[in-house]
Design a protein around this motif. Sequence first.
Motif, PDB file in Angstrom:
ATOM      1  N   ASP A  11       0.820  -1.217   0.000  1.00 12.68           N
ATOM      2  CA  ASP A  11       0.000   0.000   0.000  1.00 12.68           C
ATOM      3  C   ASP A  11       0.852   1.264   0.000  1.00 12.68           C
ATOM      4  OD1 ASP A  11      -2.592  -1.109   0.002  1.00 12.68           O
ATOM      5  OD2 ASP A  11      -2.457  -1.496   2.153  1.00 12.68           O
ATOM      6  N   ARG A  12       2.154   1.109   0.035  1.00 12.35           N
ATOM      7  CA  ARG A  12       3.013   2.286   0.198  1.00 12.35           C
ATOM      8  C   ARG A  12       2.721   3.357  -0.850  1.00 12.35           C
ATOM      9  NH1 ARG A  12       9.670   2.400   0.498  1.00 12.35           N
ATOM     10  NH2 ARG A  12       9.896   4.665   0.382  1.00 12.35           N
ATOM     11  N   GLU A  13       2.666   2.982  -2.106  1.00 10.27           N
ATOM     12  CA  GLU A  13       2.446   3.980  -3.164  1.00 10.27           C
ATOM     13  C   GLU A  13       1.055   4.593  -3.071  1.00 10.27           C
ATOM     14  OE1 GLU A  13       4.677   5.267  -5.202  1.00 10.27           O
ATOM     15  OE2 GLU A  13       6.120   4.046  -4.090  1.00 10.27           O
ATOM     16  N   ALA A  14       0.063   3.772  -2.694  1.00 10.45           N
ATOM     17  CA  ALA A  14      -1.302   4.302  -2.572  1.00 10.45           C
ATOM     18  C   ALA A  14      -1.400   5.299  -1.423  1.00 10.45           C
ATOM     19  CB  ALA A  14      -2.282   3.149  -2.366  1.00 10.45           C
ATOM     20  N   VAL A  15      -0.720   5.010  -0.310  1.00 13.24           N
ATOM     21  CA  VAL A  15      -0.724   5.943   0.814  1.00 13.24           C
ATOM     22  C   VAL A  15       0.019   7.223   0.449  1.00 13.24           C
ATOM     23  CG1 VAL A  15       0.061   6.305   3.185  1.00 13.24           C
ATOM     24  CG2 VAL A  15      -0.986   4.129   2.535  1.00 13.24           C
ATOM     25  N   LEU A  16       1.135   7.069  -0.269  1.00 10.98           N
ATOM     26  CA  LEU A  16       1.855   8.252  -0.728  1.00 10.98           C
ATOM     27  C   LEU A  16       0.972   9.086  -1.655  1.00 10.98           C
ATOM     28  CD1 LEU A  16       4.440   9.905  -0.800  1.00 10.98           C
ATOM     29  CD2 LEU A  16       5.262   8.444  -2.669  1.00 10.98           C
ATOM     30  N   GLY A  17       0.180   8.407  -2.490  1.00 12.45           N
ATOM     31  CA  GLY A  17      -0.751   9.121  -3.357  1.00 12.45           C
ATOM     32  C   GLY A  17      -1.800   9.886  -2.569  1.00 12.45           C
ATOM     33  N   LEU A  18      -2.252   9.311  -1.443  1.00 14.26           N
ATOM     34  CA  LEU A  18      -3.200   9.996  -0.577  1.00 14.26           C
ATOM     35  C   LEU A  18      -2.608  11.309  -0.072  1.00 14.26           C
ATOM     36  CD1 LEU A  18      -5.756  10.023   1.352  1.00 14.26           C
ATOM     37  CD2 LEU A  18      -4.321   8.789   2.988  1.00 14.26           C
ATOM     38  N   TYR A  19      -1.358  11.249   0.406  1.00 18.94           N
ATOM     39  CA  TYR A  19      -0.708  12.456   0.918  1.00 18.94           C
ATOM     40  C   TYR A  19      -0.350  13.433  -0.203  1.00 18.94           C
ATOM     41  CZ  TYR A  19      -0.250  10.208   5.485  1.00 18.94           C
ATOM     42  OH  TYR A  19      -0.506   9.612   6.698  1.00 18.94           O
ATOM     43  N   SER A  20       0.063  12.895  -1.342  1.00 20.40           N
ATOM     44  CA  SER A  20       0.472  13.769  -2.452  1.00 20.40           C
ATOM     45  C   SER A  20      -0.685  14.603  -2.973  1.00 20.40           C
ATOM     46  CB  SER A  20       1.070  12.935  -3.590  1.00 20.40           C
ATOM     47  OG  SER A  20       2.234  12.252  -3.160  1.00 20.40           O
ATOM     48  N   ALA A  21      -1.897  14.053  -2.864  1.00 16.46           N
ATOM     49  CA  ALA A  21      -3.078  14.763  -3.359  1.00 16.46           C
ATOM     50  C   ALA A  21      -3.608  15.789  -2.367  1.00 16.46           C
ATOM     51  CB  ALA A  21      -4.180  13.760  -3.703  1.00 16.46           C
ATOM     52  N   MET A  22      -3.047  15.822  -1.162  1.00 17.51           N
ATOM     53  CA  MET A  22      -3.523  16.762  -0.153  1.00 17.51           C
ATOM     54  C   MET A  22      -3.055  18.174  -0.449  1.00 17.51           C
ATOM     55  SD  MET A  22      -3.175  14.931   3.569  1.00 17.51           S
ATOM     56  CE  MET A  22      -4.229  13.569   4.047  1.00 17.51           C
ATOM     57  N   SER A  23      -3.859  19.120  -0.048  1.00 13.03           N
ATOM     58  CA  SER A  23      -3.485  20.531  -0.175  1.00 13.03           C
ATOM     59  C   SER A  23      -2.370  20.839   0.814  1.00 13.03           C
ATOM     60  CB  SER A  23      -4.687  21.424   0.112  1.00 13.03           C
ATOM     61  OG  SER A  23      -5.081  21.300   1.470  1.00 13.03           O
ATOM     62  N   ASP A  24      -1.652  21.926   0.566  1.00 10.82           N
ATOM     63  CA  ASP A  24      -0.604  22.337   1.491  1.00 10.82           C
ATOM     64  C   ASP A  24      -1.163  22.598   2.881  1.00 10.82           C
ATOM     65  OD1 ASP A  24       1.244  22.110  -0.514  1.00 10.82           O
ATOM     66  OD2 ASP A  24       1.415  24.271  -0.904  1.00 10.82           O
ATOM     67  N   ALA A  25      -2.372  23.140   2.948  1.00 12.78           N
ATOM     68  CA  ALA A  25      -2.980  23.443   4.247  1.00 12.78           C
ATOM     69  C   ALA A  25      -3.217  22.171   5.047  1.00 12.78           C
ATOM     70  CB  ALA A  25      -4.295  24.192   4.041  1.00 12.78           C
ATOM     71  N   ASN A  26      -3.729  21.129   4.386  1.00  8.84           N
ATOM     72  CA  ASN A  26      -3.987  19.882   5.100  1.00  8.84           C
ATOM     73  C   ASN A  26      -2.698  19.153   5.443  1.00  8.84           C
ATOM     74  OD1 ASN A  26      -6.754  20.055   5.358  1.00  8.84           O
ATOM     75  ND2 ASN A  26      -7.177  19.026   3.416  1.00  8.84           N
ATOM     76  N   LEU A  27      -1.703  19.255   4.570  1.00  5.83           N
ATOM     77  CA  LEU A  27      -0.407  18.663   4.903  1.00  5.83           C
ATOM     78  C   LEU A  27       0.190  19.308   6.153  1.00  5.83           C
ATOM     79  CD1 LEU A  27       1.521  18.127   1.530  1.00  5.83           C
ATOM     80  CD2 LEU A  27       0.766  16.372   3.133  1.00  5.83           C
ATOM     81  N   ARG A  28       0.045  20.614   6.261  1.00  6.53           N
ATOM     82  CA  ARG A  28       0.588  21.304   7.424  1.00  6.53           C
ATOM     83  C   ARG A  28      -0.124  20.878   8.701  1.00  6.53           C
ATOM     84  NH1 ARG A  28       0.326  25.813  10.595  1.00  6.53           N
ATOM     85  NH2 ARG A  28      -1.719  26.430   9.794  1.00  6.53           N
ATOM     86  N   LEU A  29      -1.443  20.688   8.618  1.00  2.25           N
ATOM     87  CA  LEU A  29      -2.182  20.237   9.786  1.00  2.25           C
ATOM     88  C   LEU A  29      -1.792  18.810  10.179  1.00  2.25           C
ATOM     89  CD1 LEU A  29      -5.766  21.603   9.001  1.00  2.25           C
ATOM     90  CD2 LEU A  29      -4.122  22.515  10.653  1.00  2.25           C
ATOM     91  N   ARG A  30      -1.474  18.000   9.173  1.00  2.21           N
ATOM     92  CA  ARG A  30      -1.107  16.608   9.459  1.00  2.21           C
ATOM     93  C   ARG A  30       0.319  16.494   9.975  1.00  2.21           C
ATOM     94  NH1 ARG A  30       0.940  12.818  10.723  1.00  2.21           N
ATOM     95  NH2 ARG A  30       0.848  10.663  10.001  1.00  2.21           N
ATOM     96  N   PHE A  31       1.283  17.206   9.341  1.00  2.00           N
ATOM     97  CA  PHE A  31       2.701  17.025   9.674  1.00  2.00           C
ATOM     98  C   PHE A  31       3.317  18.241  10.374  1.00  2.00           C
ATOM     99  CE2 PHE A  31       2.065  14.251   5.878  1.00  2.00           C
ATOM    100  CZ  PHE A  31       2.289  13.039   6.512  1.00  2.00           C
TER     101      PHE A  31
END
Length: 363
Positions: free
Chosen positions: A30-50
């Motif tokens: 699932d590694r690539e699929a999970v990476l795809g989940l994060y890659s599709a996130m907006s910068d705002a949501n990435l910041r909230l997550r990480f």
Amino acid sequence: MTVIPASGERVHALLADGTTVCVRPARPDDREAVLGLYSAMSDANLRLRFFAVSRRSAEQAAARVAQPEGAGYRALVAERGGRIIGIAEYQTGCGEASDSAEISLAVGDGRHHRGVGTLLLEHLVSAARAHGIRTFAADALAENHEVLKVFADLGLRTERRFEGPEVHCVIPLDDTEEYRSSVERRGQAADVASLVPLLRPGSVAVVGAGRRPGSVGRAVLHNLSTGRFTGPLYAVDPAARPVLGVRAYPAVSALPRIPDLAVIAVSAEHVAQVAGECGRFGVRALLVVSSGLDAHQSGALLTACREHDMRLVGPHCLGVANTEERVRLDATFAAAHPAPGSAGVAVQSGGVGIALLGGLERL
């Protein structure tokens, strides 16, 4: 009750809006699929997550799912239409006897406010308890109101400690009556939402209405029409000629609108194919009155319903009816319309259903 997905097991569950997802343990592939989940996130949501707009953090998070299960780590994913739309993880401390675990949660953009995160956490709680974990801990940005609300609404006590721009949350996993009630309420609300297209459809199509007098599809169409169903009613027939005065179309995809409910009355070998066509068109609920499906055909029907997120009644059933004045749905092939009243009946046997309708009518 929340079911714990065993290794490799897929559990289908309802979201708050009545749609369906598959919850399962994450796999190394699932590694690539999970990476795809994060890659599709907006910068705002990435910041909230990480806590930062960090693609490197996303890569590290995706790499975690590739590690063998064990060593205090577990990840569950929510999957819909073959795509991962959410992931929840826990990691215990260094000691093998640790009964506390750090958790993280991510839901794809456009999938928020449907209960994906809450459902994943319910399953993660069950999995953690089964492995002796008694407490979850999580860090979040204080501005991340959505994830803090998810924690607060779980039904478990949440202790918060503010540390500058961050909040440290501690969630004891006590099996309390409040938590069980919260899970049950969420499940009931999701059940009700999922049944609306089935029991209160805005429009209905009968596929395989039939021109032969006495056919089951024709009988259902007759009852829908004479019962004065309040929404648009369509017939699907290859000849595309009106059936019992109801306008017909050559295929489901040719209908002028997506029906909430499709009644399928075709031969057994064509049921799964028609179900797939309905799913691709966007139909939310199926009523299959066709009989004679073998195990393979029944399995293909169920697969189509799960793949396209449709609720199913049948196969080989009498049908469904709702006598509410605003609906007036008689999608059955019973000889007479059910009368309005305060009784609701759900039965496994069509014969018993017909007898009960007759008995209730006499009463």
